[in-house]
Write an enzyme that holds these catalytic residues in place. Structure first.
Site, PDB file in Angstrom:
ATOM      1  N   SER A 144      39.212   8.363  66.346  1.00  0.00           N
ATOM      2  CA  SER A 144      39.853   8.726  67.618  1.00  0.00           C
ATOM      3  C   SER A 144      39.245   9.939  68.303  1.00  0.00           C
ATOM      4  CB  SER A 144      41.345   8.990  67.399  1.00  0.00           C
ATOM      5  OG  SER A 144      42.018   7.791  67.153  1.00  0.00           O
ATOM      6  N   LYS A 196      37.780   9.390  71.603  1.00  0.00           N
ATOM      7  CA  LYS A 196      38.608   9.343  72.824  1.00  0.00           C
ATOM      8  C   LYS A 196      38.393  10.587  73.694  1.00  0.00           C
ATOM      9  CE  LYS A 196      42.450   6.640  70.807  1.00  0.00           C
ATOM     10  NZ  LYS A 196      42.065   6.271  69.459  1.00  0.00           N
ATOM     11  N   TYR A 220      35.677  -0.598  72.348  1.00  0.00           N
ATOM     12  CA  TYR A 220      36.593   0.428  71.843  1.00  0.00           C
ATOM     13  C   TYR A 220      36.422   0.612  70.329  1.00  0.00           C
ATOM     14  CZ  TYR A 220      40.975   2.412  70.159  1.00  0.00           C
ATOM     15  OH  TYR A 220      41.906   3.166  69.505  1.00  0.00           O
ATOM     16  N   TYR A 222      47.813  13.139  67.781  1.00  0.00           N
ATOM     17  CA  TYR A 222      48.800  12.084  67.546  1.00  0.00           C
ATOM     18  C   TYR A 222      50.201  12.654  67.771  1.00  0.00           C
ATOM     19  CZ  TYR A 222      44.755   9.894  65.294  1.00  0.00           C
ATOM     20  OH  TYR A 222      43.520   9.395  65.024  1.00  0.00           O
ATOM     21  N   VAL A 262      41.312   9.376  62.329  1.00  0.00           N
ATOM     22  CA  VAL A 262      41.730   8.983  60.977  1.00  0.00           C
ATOM     23  C   VAL A 262      40.562   8.932  59.995  1.00  0.00           C
ATOM     24  CG1 VAL A 262      43.822   7.760  61.658  1.00  0.00           C
ATOM     25  CG2 VAL A 262      41.640   6.517  61.523  1.00  0.00           C
TER      26      VAL A 262
END
Lengths: 306, 306, 306, 306
Positions: free
Chosen positions: D66, D69, D191, D242, D260
């Site tokens: 992530s 992102k 993605y 998160y 993660v």
């Protein structure tokens, strides 16, 4: 009600609900359905002996839509195979019929077989048993109605598939919980195609007769035990009308399943099935004229499960 | 089932479900209920003519709890005053029976009269009509059962009030939406006290007979029209068993209302009422032995609404 | 920005945001606030040395409302007692500020001290420590600002209490989870009264200076360690602006706390506090002119935490 | 902290957090990640002048996940094109990072660009601008780090795609709201592939330097205005960890983004970037050792945004 003159009764009902024919809104998220003329209405009643009565546009085909979920459930339970209940619940959903929210809270087990998520799981089960779920439904409808012409409306199917992202989202979501076993796109496709079946009130009332005949098909072979037939009727009563199951039970008091094509199939166990069709929907997705006609039917006959 | 030997039938049912008596968990959030011996079971059947049969601990009182919601609803609708439906819905809730969540999404209108929020609104309505809702329920139960001794169990009432923050939260929340008109604490108090009524299976079956008699009370005066009686039965079937209404309709197929005291009152319209009691509850709050007994009852008699 | 002429800067800001003064909606759920003239605006800046600058209606009192939550949190943490974090979280809520929904999902532990549920828990903690939480807040505000006249606006307090069912619902709900230890009505009352405190921009900026002074109060006694002071600023940044914390961090980039009275207190650690007031609110409950002024302030000074 | 001896500082941190290395759980939903040895830890610090310091396993590649992102968001905003904000919000989500629930309540506009739904929308935007979003991210990482070898780990990518039903569900769901414009499967694929990029702490710290350099890239060309750079840091602080953004802001007080794979990239505006990696995760999906190391870093340097 000792002897009902069905022809006269149905004519009376059509006359009484006339002001409501054409009211409500045609389903607009499926372009091919949005084009249907709302000012139509049909009603048919089938008796356990196979006699069928009708009034209005009762021989004009309309889109089966979610009423197909009743037939996929019955086929999944045929031969009293109850394994489907490991994969889907039977509680009312208390939410809109296509909500992903509840599915997430319940870890991929849809609340009941009549919300879209549940119907996808049942379709997946049928695909495993019959190879092609849509064909299994078509075969059943044709045999029970005696009308071999019943088929998918390809224009409606194409129209839905073009807007099928929500179904694919749901199917992939179920698959992420291990609750779709087949190919996701194929299952979603079979689901859409069974919804796109075109049928008229007469054929629909006949095809549903096994629910009024304690599980016997037209040829008197047994599809379901009396006990499992009762149970499908119970699921219809508690979950069959989207988020208006309680309201429909309150007003009409019969097991029934509606579709956004404007059709409703209702059952008076032991007595008859009633198929109604009017394309104008209320805000919960149920036919305005159809619910009104069923309300009059139970009022005039006194036939209710309660 | 032409002629049923009720005494024999009930004895058979008690024998058959014996392994389930004492299983399940006694409600533990109300201290006075947590102390009840789970190894008890009673069943009573009342016929439209007023005859009453029973077996097991059918004359031993237990805590009415949520079954009171059925009587408050009936009293609210008595004289066919349907105004209560402006303040409460009649859709299954799809959530635990005491959830505030759904209430918030629906702007203070509870989904149905059998979740706690809905029952508070009905109690508030009754308080407006009768002055004291608990007294109205007690009067009705005493008159219909012929037992003037029925009363609140003050120990249970005190026990609940000591843990009443959730009820007060709900009542104030409803008041914040303008859906409690009386004094919040008084309404919550009346609600708790009607739940704390102690009654036995015999008296409960008799008190519910109006639902099997199309709205007629014991003295043949009319409480509700046949149509509104049917409708209460419909609401019972779709909403009467907490979050297991679908399951109960599927297995038992009768309108019914359960309480965490372990009682259930079920109705076979036109034929009888059945009251069962077993304190051990399943995870949804319904009596394990009670549901099993009703399941056997419908199986053995073939009496079902479907 | 080597040397800022604060008087000139604040005058410029007031001039620039003039078109936005009076826009937005005055809070209408508290009658006494609904009557406030929206066409008012004040700004004050307090420096670590105690100097204070202002422009517009900066000496006119307004209703503190949720900004009080910042002071109750600081008082709960004073002396670096971190036990409050056992009873309340510090995550953004992602929901409206008075939602019961999230509370239910999280078993009675509010997401953070700045949603109403969290503030009730903090108030309950203060009541346990200081006896009267409102008095503790008033004492602090008076001492730090040097204005002994700061007090509750009794009209606002009465106005809120008359509509206090939502607060009582929340407090009873928390109590049902064991997360209110005092008397529910008394805690709700203290909560309402601290929100009803009337204060002006000058006094508010001075009272918040400990956040810009690494935890030192006006008299240089230590209220909080530098580390815990940073941490309050972090909670302000992530949770201080209702459901617009992300937006405010994005546009303004400062820790801040807003109230529906139209005030906002923002902090530039090590440099200053800024108090703004404009009664017109955006749809998330934050002052339209106030946010605009803080946006200009950070743009013109280059002071931001990022 | 006038002059920091970085080598010594990082060595001290590695020594101090040693007991936490190997604790926590390795992400198990991606098989290729589940096989990673948890007993590894690396940290790197990059200064605005391009100097880079490290300790532990700082040159060993791990899965970006992530953290990608952050780079897709920066690329979407590059040249200060703010149009992405029409399609995604910037509020903390208050829910697990892959929840469909919130998306449904907000009609297909993800709460922020760092939840999976938001990242899919940003990827779709990049695909429209650059043709291939994964390639755009790889090009950027390679150029800024000076390491042309950075690439996707095909085993991880294949491992994720084999379990990609949840991503496809999300992407189709977004498409059903019109918020994916490209081909759903291709976007989901891009993605997954950008998440599967392998990178080490050194390269990651260097690649993120534009966030500490007010928007300037390694070659001093401008990627983002100072104002938009601040704003990304603000979104990182409120949404980057998160459902533990509040906790991380509270403990560490820096903008950061976790993955993660066990990596975290944090920013001290104007001073440095810090990349840490430890595969053991806490229950919110953030590296246990990584958060501990950043906590020590801010404690020892006094560098915090608050």
């Amino acid at each position: 009600m000792a002897a009902v003159d069905m022809d006269q009764l149905l004519a009376q009902i059509v006359a009484e609900i006339e002001p409501q024919i054409g009211t409500g809104s045609v389903a607009d998220y499926i372009p091919a359905l949005a084009a249907v003329d709302p000012a139509q209405f049909g009603i048919a009643v089938a008796l356990p002996n196979g006699e069928c009565y009708g009034a209005g546009d009762w021989t004009k085909p309309f889109s089966l839509q979610s009423i197909s979920k009743l037939f996929t459930l019955a086929l999944a339970l045929s031969g009293d195979d109850e394994s489907i209940w490991w994969r889907v619940g039977r509680e009312p959903s208390g939410n809109a019929f296509n909500s992903l929210v509840q599915l997430e809270y319940e870890n991929g087990v849809p609340r009941n077989p009549f919300i879209n998520a549940g119907a996808l799981v049942v379709t997946d089960h049928l695909a495993g048993v019959f190879g092609d779920a849509t064909k299994a439904v078509l075969d059943f409808l044709r045999t029970e109605s005696g009308n071999a012409e019943i088929d998918c409306d390809e224009e409606v199917a194409a129209s839905e598939e073009a807007h099928g992202d929500r179904n694919l989202a749901m199917a992939h979501f179920l698959a992420s919980y291990g609750n779709i076993h087949g190919d996701v796109r194929s299952i979603a496709d079979q689901y859409v195609r069974q919804c796109a079946i075109a049928i008229n009130c007469r054929d629909l009332a006949l095809a549903g007769l096994f629910l009024a005949r304690h599980g016997l098909r037209r040829d008197d072979t047994r599809m379901l035990s009396p006990s499992n037939t009762k149970r499908i009727n119970a699921v219809l009563l508690t979950c069959g009308m989207y988020d208006a199951a309680g309201e429909f039970a309150y007003r009409v008091g019969l097991p029934g399943k509606s579709g956004v094509g404007g059709g409703i199939l209702a059952v008076v166990p032991g007595r008859c099935t009633i198929a109604v069709w009017g394309p104008g929907l209320d805000r919960r997705g149920n036919s305005v004229a159809g619910v009104a006609a069923l309300d009059r039917f139970t009022e005039l006959t006194g036939w209710s499960v309660f």
